[in-house]
Design an enzyme around this catalytic site. Structure first.
Site, PDB file in Angstrom:
ATOM      1  N   HIS A 189       0.818  -1.212   0.000  1.00 34.37           N
ATOM      2  CA  HIS A 189       0.000   0.000   0.000  1.00 34.37           C
ATOM      3  C   HIS A 189       0.857   1.270   0.000  1.00 34.37           C
ATOM      4  O   HIS A 189       0.355   2.368  -0.230  1.00 34.37           O
ATOM      5  CB  HIS A 189      -0.914  -0.006   1.230  1.00 34.37           C
ATOM      6  CG  HIS A 189      -2.151   0.814   1.045  1.00 34.37           C
ATOM      7  ND1 HIS A 189      -2.515   1.385  -0.148  1.00 34.37           N
ATOM      8  CD2 HIS A 189      -3.131   1.176   1.934  1.00 34.37           C
ATOM      9  CE1 HIS A 189      -3.643   2.053  -0.008  1.00 34.37           C
ATOM     10  NE2 HIS A 189      -4.038   1.942   1.249  1.00 34.37           N
ATOM     11  N   ASP A 248      -2.158   2.290  -4.511  1.00 32.80           N
ATOM     12  CA  ASP A 248      -3.356   2.753  -3.822  1.00 32.80           C
ATOM     13  C   ASP A 248      -4.486   1.736  -3.996  1.00 32.80           C
ATOM     14  O   ASP A 248      -4.477   0.914  -4.924  1.00 32.80           O
ATOM     15  CB  ASP A 248      -3.795   4.109  -4.368  1.00 32.80           C
ATOM     16  CG  ASP A 248      -2.801   5.210  -4.032  1.00 32.80           C
ATOM     17  OD1 ASP A 248      -2.102   5.073  -3.009  1.00 32.80           O
ATOM     18  OD2 ASP A 248      -2.715   6.184  -4.802  1.00 32.80           O
TER      19      ASP A 248
END
Length: 619
Positions: free
Chosen positions: A589, A593
């Protein structure tokens, strides 16, 4: 002056090692470069040679203990300083009986013997190259990027055997792969320079192949003088001749390795389940006479085989096989994994033998019978075993990967009914054309590769320290394969250049060669994105851990039929039976995204639900 034996640096980033076995004991005489102990790290299992000749006077780190790089493992004193140390060890009962007279007696009594003991070894080593002056050396190849050494696990040929070009000579193990080394030329194996369980650096000579007629077969009997010297002071001289006599017939054992080499290739095609169907061995040849001095002359089993590898112990524990009842067919009577699998198959067949008789009884009598409902408890219950090296490496890497990334998993549901219909329609013709079965996995792989080309951020790699993002110019797809040694990930390099048939063939080929130890180190390195099919074991979905330095990994769940609401052009929303699957994308992450992950998964979903694979299937 005493010499300290220290823990060497066994590879980049290795900071410590565990002593798995001492090959010498306190009081034993050792030569320069003679193996002293075996050490295991998260990258390799290897032997540590003696840095000096003398007597092993003190062991500092015991077996199963861990020591840091550079720390002291043992102390070796010069032969002159501890001349009496060897004699008490040879007369094991009384080590401190008479320190003063024994050194003299040992020096006088064994003075003639060191000469023959030391002489044959150098002479044998020098005699071997003489006939092989025109011979061809077999060297340790570079088995993959960053691999600097390998361990000889098994010689498939013995000194004096005839070999052909590209015929397998030996098996070698590294921290990345187990593989076979073929003969570079045809001829006779004149000399073996690196024995089994010994480690050699890349480029080091392993053997010499030349014309027949040389007599370096005697060089293989180097271990003989060692046990011969030990019984010399003892009144019992019988144990020494036994290993000595056993070592001579060693060349006659060549047929056994040859047979064992042929077994995996013949049986790999019949493997039905990826995890369990590895090399069901053909009935082996009678167990050869043990060749190693440490092995008893008669009988099989764990004691006869001497050292039993962790893999064999693990297999025996999993299948409930008592190693003391197994007759090893490996070199020196060593128990191999094929022996364990054969014993497990025989035990299974013996248990299943009464089943046909029970089935022949009337149905009324069979109904109330109480057969299969009770699962057999595992033999591992209530036991403790040593952590296998490959499992320790996997554990360390998974832990590091999970903690160095901000990992997140996004799951999407996909209707693969059209793919299922196409697969059922083309299954037979596809196998005839490509030689492999058509599963759902190639469809998932092709859809993922196409989505990676559209959304390269999922295929990228981030260097936070350097402040860069690298987008590879190709899609190198890793395929997780379940093997008896643990989870391995062979790689389809340049997967974006392949069509559906090409991907299916590469998956089948890599999976088979990974399970049968035929994969090369370069084929399990360099993945930019990984696909794991947890659905093959019935799991609906999981949350895969992304292997560093990759940034994402896709898990495919089981394809199951269930009622779902679908939009029919004429009937509107209706409930229908559809083939459904969950796809789970785990990703870093820090780089990817949630919106990027969703876009990637939707692209995969749309490609699969559209089902436009007729051209790839030839329909």
């Amino acid at each position: 002056m005493p010499v300290s034996v220290t823990m060497p640096r066994l590879g980049e980033s290795v900071t410590e090692g565990t002593v798995t076995r001492w090959l010498k004991q306190e009081g034993d005489t050792v030569e320069v470069d003679e193996p002293l102990l075996e050490v295991s790290t998260d990258k390799v299992d290897t032997e540590i040679p003696s840095p000096a000749a003398g007597v092993l006077t003190r062991i500092v780190v015991g077996e199963d203990e861990t020591a840091e790089v550079g720390s002291e493992l043992a102390v070796i004193a010069g032969e002159g300083e501890q001349a009496g140390g060897a004699a008490p060890q040879q007369q094991a009962p009384a080590e401190q009986a008479a320190p003063a007279p024994e050194p003299t007696a040992a020096a006088e009594g064994t003075a003639p013997e060191p000469a023959p003991q030391a002489a044959p070894a150098p002479q044998a080593e020098q005699a071997a190259p003489a006939p092989s002056g025109g011979g061809t050396p077999v060297t340790m190849p570079a088995l993959g990027e960053s691999v600097t050494e390998g361990t000889v696990t098994r010689w498939l040929k013995q000194v004096g055997d005839t070999v052909e070009v590209d015929e397998p000579l030996l098996e070698v193990s590294t921290d990345k792969v187990d593989t076979e080394i073929p003969s570079p030329v045809a001829g006779t194996l004149l000399e073996i320079k690196v024995a089994e369980d010994e480690t050699a650096e890349v480029g080091a000579p392993l053997a010499v192949i030349g014309a027949a007629g040389a007599a370096p077969a005697e060089a293989k009997s180097e271990p003989t003088p060692q046990p011969e010297a030990k019984p010399a002071p003892q009144p019992e001289a019988k144990p020494a001749p036994q290993p000595q006599a056993e070592a001579k017939p060693a060349p006659a054992q060549a047929p056994t390795p040859g047979v064992s080499y042929n077994e995996p290739a013949a049986e790999a095609e019949t493997a039905a389940q990826p995890a369990q169907a590895e090399q069901r061995a053909v009935p082996p040849a009678p167990a050869p006479t043990p060749q190693r001095p440490s092995a008893p002359a008669q009988g099989g089993g764990e004691e006869a085989a001497g050292y039993v590898t962790p893999l064999v112990r693990k297999l025996a524990s999993e299948h409930g096989v008592d190693l003391s009842t197994v007759n090893g067919t490996g070199v020196g009577g060593r128990i191999r994994k094929q022996d364990v699998l054969e014993a497990a198959e025989q035990a299974k067949a013996a248990k299943a033998a009464p089943a046909p008789a029970a089935a022949a009884q009337p149905a009324a009598a069979a109904a109330p019978a109480q057969p299969a409902p009770k699962p057999q408890p595992s033999a591992k219950r209530g036991t403790t075993e040593k952590l296998p090296r490959i499992r320790a490496a996997i554990a360390k890497r998974m832990h590091e990967s999970l903690h160095e990334m901000a990992q997140l998993t996004t799951v999407i549901e996909v209707d693969v009914t059209r793919v299922a219909k196409l697969r059922a329609q083309a299954k037979s013709s596809f196998q005839q054309r490509h030689g492999v079965k058509l599963s759902f996995l190639p469809f998932f792989a092709l859809a993922a590769i196409e989505a990676l080309q559209t959304y390269p951020i999922v295929n990228a790699r981030m260097d936070l320290a350097g402040g860069t993002i690298t987008y590879p110019d190709a899609e190198h797809l890793g395929i997780a394969v379940d093997t008896e040694r643990g989870l391995l990930v062979p790689v389809i390099h340049n997967a974006g250049d392949l069509n559906l048939g090409g991907i299916a063939k590469r998956i089948a080929d890599l999976a088979e060669r990974t399970r049968t130890n035929k994969i090369s180190p370069d084929e399990i390195a360099g993945a930019t994105f990984t696909l794991t099919n947890t659905g093959s074991r019935g799991a609906l979905f999981d949350t895969p851990i992304v292997p560093s330095p990759q940034s994402a990994m896709l898990g495919t769940g089981a394809v199951v039929k269930r009622p779902v609401v679908v939009n029919d052009p004429e009937l509107g929303e209706v409930v229908a039976i559809r083939s459904m699957v969950y796809l789970a994308l785990s990703y870093d992450h820090r780089l990817i995204d949630g919106a990027d992950a969703a876009r990637f998964l939707v692209a995969v979903k749309e490609r699969l639900e559209a089902g436009n694979f007729e051209a790839e299937l030839g329909l």
